[in-house]
Design an enzyme around this catalytic site. Structure first.
Site, PDB file in Angstrom:
ATOM      1  N   ASP A  91       3.368   2.114  -2.471  1.00  0.00           N
ATOM      2  CA  ASP A  91       2.720   0.753  -1.188  1.00  0.00           C
ATOM      3  C   ASP A  91       2.885   1.700  -0.135  1.00  0.00           C
ATOM      4  O   ASP A  91       4.794   1.711   0.190  1.00  0.00           O
ATOM      5  CB  ASP A  91       3.722  -0.066  -2.272  1.00  0.00           C
ATOM      6  CG  ASP A  91       3.564  -0.891  -2.905  1.00  0.00           C
ATOM      7  OD1 ASP A  91       2.573  -0.350  -4.156  1.00  0.00           O
ATOM      8  OD2 ASP A  91       4.154  -2.121  -3.199  1.00  0.00           O
ATOM      9  N   LYS A 154      -1.710  -4.836   0.497  1.00  0.00           N
ATOM     10  CA  LYS A 154      -0.797  -5.613   0.074  1.00  0.00           C
ATOM     11  C   LYS A 154      -0.143  -7.089   0.927  1.00  0.00           C
ATOM     12  O   LYS A 154      -0.591  -5.913   2.474  1.00  0.00           O
ATOM     13  CB  LYS A 154       0.473  -4.865  -0.484  1.00  0.00           C
ATOM     14  CG  LYS A 154       1.773  -5.252  -0.509  1.00  0.00           C
ATOM     15  CD  LYS A 154       3.107  -4.507  -1.409  1.00  0.00           C
ATOM     16  CE  LYS A 154       3.481  -5.250  -1.122  1.00  0.00           C
ATOM     17  NZ  LYS A 154       5.253  -4.344  -1.493  1.00  0.00           N
ATOM     18  N   LYS A 183      -2.310  -7.183  -3.718  1.00  0.00           N
ATOM     19  CA  LYS A 183      -0.943  -7.661  -4.190  1.00  0.00           C
ATOM     20  C   LYS A 183      -0.019  -8.379  -2.615  1.00  0.00           C
ATOM     21  O   LYS A 183      -0.354  -8.232  -1.917  1.00  0.00           O
ATOM     22  CB  LYS A 183      -0.263  -6.209  -4.414  1.00  0.00           C
ATOM     23  CG  LYS A 183       1.154  -6.795  -4.643  1.00  0.00           C
ATOM     24  CD  LYS A 183       2.014  -5.145  -4.873  1.00  0.00           C
ATOM     25  CE  LYS A 183       3.658  -5.266  -4.991  1.00  0.00           C
ATOM     26  NZ  LYS A 183       4.327  -4.165  -5.539  1.00  0.00           N
TER      27      LYS A 183
END
Length: 220
Positions: A91, A154, A183
């Site tokens: 991430d 995300k 996400k």
């Protein structure tokens, strides 16, 4: 929401005062509830990788966390170390500073990081920190992430003024290609929160409240 909540949850522990016992507990809970994955700091990836051997639980870690304005070379080194330690997914925090300065560098950086991840058959998600973006900027950033080759966009690191909201998810969904996932992360604490995010378009949920959410689900 067609699937049980555990199939969306990345059980997350990213607070600065984590202990090894916290990682042990997170892993135990992931096994108990068969969460999709766990998301932990890079320092603990090697330990967690040993514990998760032969399991289907994805091992997720963060890169350039939490502010994202490290040099790309530093982020690439973090990715290489994380992969060597056993991470399955990465991430990456976007360089919001460079984006706000009107530079094309964030897209170049994402593309470089995605290439390295994919060469090792790993997944790259990009944290864009929606709390710092206007709606128009989020539209632009969503397109940049989509074009960069990243696998997911995300919402949040959990360290900004707020986490995900439904408007963020709607904007992202409308501006990414079909092969890019979303996400949602930050402030998702209840089963109702999770369901709303999934129904709006999120395919992954990053939360430190996975245990609470599963108990809500089990208790009907």
């Amino acid at each position: 929401m067609n699937s049980p909540p555990n199939t969306y949850i990345e059980h997350t522990a990213l607070k600065p005062d984590l202990r090894d016992s916290d990682i042990d507990q997170l892993i135990a809970e992931a096994f108990e509830f068969q969460f999709l994955g766990i998301c932990i700091p890079p320092f603990w990836v090697k330990k967690a990788s040993r514990e998760l051997q032969r399991s289907e639980i994805q091992l997720v870690t963060v890169i350039g966390f939490p502010l994202g304005y490290q040099r790309t070379e530093s982020k690439i080194k973090e990715i290489e170390l994380a992969i060597a330690d056993g991470a399955d997914e990465l991430d990456l925090v976007m360089n919001v500073s460079a984006f706000k300065s009107g530079m094309n560098w964030p897209k170049i950086e994402m593309a470089k990081c995605a290439k390295i991840a994919h060469e090792h058959s790993k997944m790259l998600k990009v944290i864009v920190e929606t709390a710092l973006l206007t709606k128009d900027e989020l539209v632009e950033v969503s397109k940049i992430v989509s074009d960069s080759g990243a696998d997911f966009i995300k919402t949040s690191s959990g360290f900004a003024s707020r986490g995900a909201n439904l408007d963020d998810i709607r904007i992202m969904k409308a501006n990414i290609s079909s092969n890019v996932g979303i996400k949602a992360s930050g402030g998702i604490k209840t089963l109702s929160d999770l369901m709303k995010m999934v129904e709006t378009g999120a395919e992954r949920i990053g939360t430190s409240s996975g245990l609470k959410i599963m108990r809500e689900y089990q208790n009907g």
